[in-house]
Design an enzyme around this catalytic site. Structure first.
Site, PDB file in Angstrom:
ATOM      1  N   CYS A   1      63.991  39.267  25.129  1.00 18.43           N
ATOM      2  CA  CYS A   1      65.308  39.641  25.665  1.00 18.43           C
ATOM      3  C   CYS A   1      65.321  41.153  25.856  1.00 18.43           C
ATOM      4  CB  CYS A   1      66.439  39.151  24.762  1.00 18.43           C
ATOM      5  SG  CYS A   1      66.440  39.860  23.107  1.00 18.43           S
TER       6      CYS A   1
ATOM      7  N   ASN B   1      65.874  42.675  21.590  1.00 17.70           N
ATOM      8  CA  ASN B   1      65.172  41.987  20.485  1.00 17.70           C
ATOM      9  C   ASN B   1      65.944  42.071  19.163  1.00 17.70           C
ATOM     10  OD1 ASN B   1      62.065  42.213  18.603  1.00 17.70           O
ATOM     11  ND2 ASN B   1      63.022  40.381  19.370  1.00 17.70           N
TER      12      ASN B   1
ATOM     13  N   CYS C   1      69.337  40.179  19.233  1.00 18.68           N
ATOM     14  CA  CYS C   1      70.265  39.029  19.287  1.00 18.68           C
ATOM     15  C   CYS C   1      69.558  37.762  19.771  1.00 18.68           C
ATOM     16  CB  CYS C   1      71.454  39.338  20.199  1.00 18.68           C
ATOM     17  SG  CYS C   1      72.481  40.711  19.636  1.00 18.68           S
ATOM     18  N   ARG C   2      69.283  37.668  21.075  1.00 17.70           N
ATOM     19  CA  ARG C   2      68.832  36.391  21.633  1.00 17.70           C
ATOM     20  C   ARG C   2      67.393  36.026  21.269  1.00 17.70           C
ATOM     21  NH1 ARG C   2      70.273  38.038  27.591  1.00 17.70           N
ATOM     22  NH2 ARG C   2      69.695  40.027  26.641  1.00 17.70           N
ATOM     23  N   SER C   3      66.432  36.957  21.487  1.00 18.12           N
ATOM     24  CA  SER C   3      65.034  36.537  21.267  1.00 18.12           C
ATOM     25  C   SER C   3      64.702  36.310  19.787  1.00 18.12           C
ATOM     26  CB  SER C   3      64.043  37.487  21.948  1.00 18.12           C
ATOM     27  OG  SER C   3      64.149  38.794  21.479  1.00 18.12           O
TER      28      SER C   3
ATOM     29  N   ASP D   1      73.861  37.646  27.416  1.00 15.79           N
ATOM     30  CA  ASP D   1      73.803  38.690  26.385  1.00 15.79           C
ATOM     31  C   ASP D   1      75.107  38.675  25.566  1.00 15.79           C
ATOM     32  OD1 ASP D   1      73.736  41.017  24.947  1.00 15.79           O
ATOM     33  OD2 ASP D   1      73.199  42.313  26.628  1.00 15.79           O
TER      34      ASP D   1
END
Ligand code: 4NP
Length: 158
Positions: A14, A17, A19-21, A128
């Site tokens: 993301c 690095n 939150c999402r990934s 995001d």
């Protein structure tokens, strides 16, 4: 050694690095273990705003409520040798995908995909959640759980 027809290593990417990934890394590691798959799983960001930091507290709280562990995860930036090392490089959104393709030799572009290509959802991107509220973090987890299940099915059927 990379093998695109039967991936053994997966990198989630993301922007930050945090939150999402890392959420994808935690969820997919849990589900892959449950499925008995032995895979190398990692995550990274296209930008280096938070290098060395643990995942965002809101991501951790939302994921831990669903039983996922974020222990030991630390933010890092995508490295040049990631493109050789990983069999599948899965971007959370179209901008991440574009940046990854821009950073890498065209020979590697086939293994760079949108993670939600593997989901049962119609969303193409994991949005995001950084500047939003709790609902955004829950949606991120819903999408990542769905795509993780799809990716496991895809790997098992190869
Ligand atoms: P991520 O979210 O890409 O899912 O880790 C973000 C984290 C940090 C920032 C933006 C997005 N930031 O601007 O610092």
């Amino acid at each position: 050694m990379t093998n695109p027809t039967s991936p053994v290593s997966v990198l989630f990417v993301c922007l930050g690095n945090i939150c999402r990934s890392p959420t994808a890394e935690a969820v997919f590691r849990h589900k892959a273990e449950q499925a008995g798959l032995r895979l190398t799983i990692d995550s990274a960001g296209t930008h280096g705003y938070h290098i060395g930091s643990p995942p965002d507290k809101r991501s951790q709280a939302t994921g831990e409520d669903r039983g996922y562990s974020f222990k030991g995860l630390k933010c890092r930036r995508v490295a040049d040798d990631d493109f050789e090392k990983f069999d599948l490089i899965l971007a959370m959104d179209a901008e991440n995908l574009k940046n990854l393709r821009g950073m890498s030799d065209p020979a590697y572009h086939e293994k760079i995909k949108l993670f939600l290509d593997f989901a049962g959802y119609e969303n193409e991107e994991v949005p995001d959640p950084y500047y939003g509220g709790k609902k955004g973090f829950e949606l991120v987890l819903d999408l990542i759980e769905s795509a993780s299940d799809g990716l496991i099915q895809s790997i098992k059927s190869r």
